[in-house]
Design a protein around this motif. Structure first.
Motif, PDB file in Angstrom:
ATOM      1  N   VAL A 197      21.147  52.524 -16.172  1.00 16.28           N
ATOM      2  CA  VAL A 197      21.798  52.223 -14.896  1.00 16.28           C
ATOM      3  C   VAL A 197      23.239  52.712 -14.930  1.00 16.28           C
ATOM      4  O   VAL A 197      23.814  52.917 -16.002  1.00 16.28           O
ATOM      5  CB  VAL A 197      21.786  50.708 -14.579  1.00 16.28           C
ATOM      6  N   GLU A 212      25.728  50.239 -10.417  1.00 16.73           N
ATOM      7  CA  GLU A 212      24.480  49.488 -10.288  1.00 16.73           C
ATOM      8  C   GLU A 212      24.540  48.192 -11.078  1.00 16.73           C
ATOM      9  O   GLU A 212      24.076  47.143 -10.607  1.00 16.73           O
ATOM     10  CB  GLU A 212      23.309  50.351 -10.746  1.00 16.73           C
ATOM     11  N   HIS A 250      18.185  46.433  -8.903  1.00 22.74           N
ATOM     12  CA  HIS A 250      17.839  47.244 -10.082  1.00 22.74           C
ATOM     13  C   HIS A 250      17.223  46.414 -11.208  1.00 22.74           C
ATOM     14  O   HIS A 250      17.332  46.770 -12.386  1.00 22.74           O
ATOM     15  CB  HIS A 250      19.078  47.993 -10.601  1.00 22.74           C
TER      16      HIS A 250
END
Length: 228
Positions: A95, A99, A52
């Motif tokens: 996020v 994550e 991410h």
């Protein structure tokens, strides 16, 4: 002493590395190859492989500018993070806790790979000192804190010999009380290693200054004096 418990712990780690953690393990191995391809260390290349990274990058710098890992003269590593430079509330809108936890575990795995290589070369274990600089911080978003503490608990199981002292640096007085109240959220193994200190990084306006040799040497020297 408890061989059965040790075996169970080892099997749990192996199961994570082959299952849930497999994408993190693979990404960190690829990142290590990319980051060291030139013979030095390319932090941007390492950050690019992080889970991410495209959504986390805007809040901590595209090359992980507010999270640094430095090498000590002893061969150990120092993991440095400045929470106040991260817009944690906005980050947690971009996020999920899971994550962000995956991102932090990726950093732990990458540090583990570096320490493992150094340990094999030197013939003795290498550890990671965590320096969390909280100067200028007015508090942590609860979701950010949950991701940080959750990943720390998982990492304590995955890398039991890796964690060195955890230094909480330059806390404002009001925040110092809050952080001490939050200390029980961390694993017991981490709690025993937490220290509250002032001085290092207090005069560093931006962690990117640690790229400059004099600033980096000064910080590592101050850190060594604290840990002596």
């Amino acid at each position: 002493g408890d061989v059965d418990a040790m075996e169970a712990a080892a099997r749990e780690v192996l199961a994570w590395r082959a299952g849930e953690g497999a994408p993190i393990v693979a990404a960190a191995a690829a990142a290590l190859a990319d980051a060291t391809a030139s013979g030095g260390w390319d932090n941007a290349a390492a950050f690019a492989k992080a889970p991410h990274a495209d959504r986390i990058g805007p809040f901590i710098g595209a090359d992980g500018a507010q999270i640094f890992t430095l090498a000590r003269a002893s061969g150990d590593l120092v993991y440095v993070i400045r929470a106040s430079a991260i817009d944690d509330k906005a980050l947690m809108e971009a996020v999920s806790e899971a994550e962000l936890s995956a991102f932090f575990l990726y950093v732990k795995e990458l540090n583990f790979l570096v320490c493992d290589a150094r340990a094999r070369a030197a013939g003795e274990l290498r550890t990671v000192v965590t320096a969390n600089d909280l100067s200028g911080s007015s508090g942590l978003d609860k979701r950010f804190q949950a991701a940080l503490s959750g990943s720390s608990k998982t990492a304590a199981k995955l890398y039991p010999a890796l964690g060195g002292p955890t230094l909480l640096l330059n806390l404002p007085k009001l925040l110092a009380l809050l952080v001490k109240l939050l200390q029980p959220l961390f694993p017991k193994a981490v709690q025993k290693k937490i220290r509250f200190e002032s001085g290092p990084l207090a005069d560093v306006a931006d962690l990117r200054e640690l790229r400059d040799a004099p600033t980096r040497a000064q910080f590592l020297g101050e850190l060594a004096a604290l840990l002596a």
